[in-house]
Design a protein around this motif. Sequence first.
Motif, PDB file in Angstrom:
ATOM      1  N   MET A  29       0.835  -1.209   0.000  1.00 23.89           N
ATOM      2  CA  MET A  29       0.000   0.000   0.000  1.00 23.89           C
ATOM      3  C   MET A  29       0.870   1.260   0.000  1.00 23.89           C
ATOM      4  O   MET A  29       0.623   2.198  -0.765  1.00 23.89           O
ATOM      5  N   VAL A  30       1.872   1.276   0.849  1.00 27.69           N
ATOM      6  CA  VAL A  30       2.732   2.457   0.986  1.00 27.69           C
ATOM      7  C   VAL A  30       3.476   2.747  -0.322  1.00 27.69           C
ATOM      8  O   VAL A  30       3.654   3.906  -0.716  1.00 27.69           O
ATOM      9  N   GLU A  31       3.869   1.683  -1.008  1.00 22.62           N
ATOM     10  CA  GLU A  31       4.550   1.822  -2.302  1.00 22.62           C
ATOM     11  C   GLU A  31       3.674   2.585  -3.306  1.00 22.62           C
ATOM     12  O   GLU A  31       4.173   3.378  -4.109  1.00 22.62           O
ATOM     13  N   ILE A  32       2.365   2.360  -3.244  1.00 31.71           N
ATOM     14  CA  ILE A  32       1.455   3.043  -4.165  1.00 31.71           C
ATOM     15  C   ILE A  32       1.038   4.412  -3.632  1.00 31.71           C
ATOM     16  O   ILE A  32       0.970   5.384  -4.372  1.00 31.71           O
ATOM     17  N   GLU A  33       0.783   4.506  -2.340  1.00 26.66           N
ATOM     18  CA  GLU A  33       0.172   5.730  -1.809  1.00 26.66           C
ATOM     19  C   GLU A  33       1.167   6.798  -1.367  1.00 26.66           C
ATOM     20  O   GLU A  33       0.808   7.967  -1.279  1.00 26.66           O
ATOM     21  N   SER A  34       2.378   6.444  -1.027  1.00 27.88           N
ATOM     22  CA  SER A  34       3.468   7.316  -0.560  1.00 27.88           C
ATOM     23  C   SER A  34       3.881   6.901   0.846  1.00 27.88           C
ATOM     24  O   SER A  34       3.047   6.609   1.698  1.00 27.88           O
ATOM     25  N   GLU A  35       5.199   6.920   1.055  1.00 26.75           N
ATOM     26  CA  GLU A  35       5.773   6.530   2.347  1.00 26.75           C
ATOM     27  C   GLU A  35       5.241   7.419   3.481  1.00 26.75           C
ATOM     28  O   GLU A  35       5.120   6.984   4.630  1.00 26.75           O
ATOM     29  N   ALA A  36       4.876   8.665   3.145  1.00 26.10           N
ATOM     30  CA  ALA A  36       4.365   9.596   4.164  1.00 26.10           C
ATOM     31  C   ALA A  36       3.101   9.090   4.838  1.00 26.10           C
ATOM     32  O   ALA A  36       2.731   9.548   5.911  1.00 26.10           O
ATOM     33  N   MET A  37       2.422   8.122   4.204  1.00 30.54           N
ATOM     34  CA  MET A  37       1.166   7.648   4.764  1.00 30.54           C
ATOM     35  C   MET A  37       1.304   6.363   5.580  1.00 30.54           C
ATOM     36  O   MET A  37       0.310   5.812   6.049  1.00 30.54           O
TER      37      MET A  37
ATOM     38  N   VAL D  12      -8.740  10.019  -4.190  1.00 25.46           N
ATOM     39  CA  VAL D  12      -7.308  10.108  -3.886  1.00 25.46           C
ATOM     40  C   VAL D  12      -6.501   9.313  -4.910  1.00 25.46           C
ATOM     41  O   VAL D  12      -5.446   9.749  -5.354  1.00 25.46           O
ATOM     42  N   PHE D  13      -7.000   8.156  -5.273  1.00 23.70           N
ATOM     43  CA  PHE D  13      -6.260   7.284  -6.192  1.00 23.70           C
ATOM     44  C   PHE D  13      -7.023   7.143  -7.503  1.00 23.70           C
ATOM     45  O   PHE D  13      -8.255   7.089  -7.513  1.00 23.70           O
ATOM     46  N   ASP D  14      -6.290   7.073  -8.621  1.00 23.63           N
ATOM     47  CA  ASP D  14      -6.973   6.905  -9.909  1.00 23.63           C
ATOM     48  C   ASP D  14      -7.164   5.418 -10.208  1.00 23.63           C
ATOM     49  O   ASP D  14      -6.734   4.549  -9.447  1.00 23.63           O
ATOM     50  N   VAL D  65      -5.900  14.366   2.330  1.00 28.44           N
ATOM     51  CA  VAL D  65      -5.068  13.186   2.097  1.00 28.44           C
ATOM     52  C   VAL D  65      -4.000  13.500   1.049  1.00 28.44           C
ATOM     53  O   VAL D  65      -2.851  13.116   1.199  1.00 28.44           O
ATOM     54  N   LYS D  66      -4.379  14.261   0.012  1.00 22.20           N
ATOM     55  CA  LYS D  66      -3.391  14.609  -1.015  1.00 22.20           C
ATOM     56  C   LYS D  66      -2.259  15.466  -0.416  1.00 22.20           C
ATOM     57  O   LYS D  66      -1.093  15.285  -0.757  1.00 22.20           O
ATOM     58  N   ALA D  67      -2.603  16.352   0.501  1.00 18.00           N
ATOM     59  CA  ALA D  67      -1.583  17.160   1.177  1.00 18.00           C
ATOM     60  C   ALA D  67      -0.663  16.263   2.017  1.00 18.00           C
ATOM     61  O   ALA D  67       0.555  16.411   2.015  1.00 18.00           O
ATOM     62  N   LEU D  68      -1.279  15.305   2.699  1.00 17.59           N
ATOM     63  CA  LEU D  68      -0.514  14.379   3.546  1.00 17.59           C
ATOM     64  C   LEU D  68       0.459  13.533   2.712  1.00 17.59           C
ATOM     65  O   LEU D  68       1.600  13.287   3.123  1.00 17.59           O
ATOM     66  N   THR D  70       2.159  14.225   0.106  1.00 16.40           N
ATOM     67  CA  THR D  70       3.340  14.900  -0.431  1.00 16.40           C
ATOM     68  C   THR D  70       4.159  15.573   0.662  1.00 16.40           C
ATOM     69  O   THR D  70       5.157  16.234   0.372  1.00 16.40           O
ATOM     70  N   GLN D  71       3.740  15.390   1.881  1.00 14.17           N
ATOM     71  CA  GLN D  71       4.392  15.994   3.035  1.00 14.17           C
ATOM     72  C   GLN D  71       5.828  15.475   3.200  1.00 14.17           C
ATOM     73  O   GLN D  71       6.086  14.286   3.066  1.00 14.17           O
ATOM     74  N   VAL D  72       6.767  16.406   3.492  1.00 13.51           N
ATOM     75  CA  VAL D  72       8.146  15.995   3.762  1.00 13.51           C
ATOM     76  C   VAL D  72       8.159  15.337   5.136  1.00 13.51           C
ATOM     77  O   VAL D  72       7.608  15.878   6.090  1.00 13.51           O
ATOM     78  N   ARG D  73       8.770  14.153   5.231  1.00 14.84           N
ATOM     79  CA  ARG D  73       8.763  13.477   6.527  1.00 14.84           C
ATOM     80  C   ARG D  73       9.960  13.912   7.375  1.00 14.84           C
ATOM     81  O   ARG D  73      11.016  14.210   6.862  1.00 14.84           O
TER      82      ARG D  73
END
Lengths: 73, 73, 73, 73, 73, 73
Positions: A29-37, D12-14, D65-68, D70-73
């Motif tokens: 899931m993280v691979e698709i949605e982004s590590e930030a999540m 959020v996801f296509d 969720v889209k903001a989350l 792309t957030q810098v960790r």
Amino acid sequence: MPLVDIQLIEGVFDKSQKQAMIKKITDAMVEIESEAMRGVTWVRVHEVASGNWGIGGKGLTTADVKALQTQVR
Amino acid sequence: MPLVDIQLIEGVFDKSQKQAMIKKITDAMVEIESEAMRGVTWVRVHEVASGNWGIGGKGLTTADVKALQTQVR
Amino acid sequence: MPLVDIQLIEGVFDKSQKQAMIKKITDAMVEIESEAMRGVTWVRVHEVASGNWGIGGKGLTTADVKALQTQVR
Amino acid sequence: MPLVDIQLIEGVFDKSQKQAMIKKITDAMVEIESEAMRGVTWVRVHEVASGNWGIGGKGLTTADVKALQTQVR
Amino acid sequence: MPLVDIQLIEGVFDKSQKQAMIKKITDAMVEIESEAMRGVTWVRVHEVASGNWGIGGKGLTTADVKALQTQVR
Amino acid sequence: MPLVDIQLIEGVFDKSQKQAMIKKITDAMVEIESEAMRGVTWVRVHEVASGNWGIGGKGLTTADVKALQTQVR
């Protein structure tokens, strides 16, 4: 968000296999949605009693699934 | 597809009644959807602990449901 | 109690078929559980978007299910 | 068996990301459970309306969720 | 943990009522479980199509629920 | 209608806390939806086995949640 619910028949998988499912599916899931999540990615395992999961009207038992797993394709 | 989830309070129905639910509901679904879909018709039974199913704010017990079943209407 | 959740792919069944599922499955449940429980027997229909129900890793579409329904067995 | 339900906030996801989730998670499950079970491994995607998924009492929107993501960790 | 899923018939409640449900139920949970768990308390709202929620075999519509809400007890 | 499903990790809350959740959440719902709907407001409690509720890929145990509850914020 997201939430992933894995549903199994009880007794088919042991504790380490269920932990592996949680880990692998979170990673997928993280691979698709982004590590930030990662921190808001929840993955749960639920088990249904042997005999209570019907396919085509017949309740599958733990033994039925174990037989299916080792079947030559 | 389809999937049908039957949810009950634990201890109200015995094993043969739960198997009858799986069988009858599969048959009812197949009658509407087409016999060709029997193999992909899944029907599952889940049970909720006695006391954990609230109606109007009061947790119903297995005994409450058994009393309700035999009630004269 | 009980609650039955029927899950379908959207666009496969029309309104009258979904009403027939609610009616037939309620009747099947009441036949097993007792007529006294009809008023607390809830049966719901939920639909999943076409393409979002994966079998073996491939998302089934409404068209795929319609083709399956008419398949010669 | 098994069944995996992926739950997301809508928008959020296509389509291709949702198909990738179905494919990757099916592969992860089959890797643990045995290739023989691929045909009975169901993975579904469900979406919850923007604003209807509360964390800590506040309904998350698609934009949140889209903001989350792309957030810098 | 915990997760709370609120299920409604669509069109009965407006956006602000659904936000109020998320807020009030989160507060009720936190009061019992501890304020420290607010950030991991998820409360979601799901809606079922009008006519797809059967009670006693008859699908309830949005209009049926609105009539019920204003009924003199 | 409505139905509310509360999902917890087993062993974190005792019987009286689970009854308090059912009561408080029913009251919160009825306050928004109308007192006339109390009798058709169902609130259920479900428990997931310790270790089977993953956050960020790690299965939370009953002990992990108990530690979290008492944490100084």
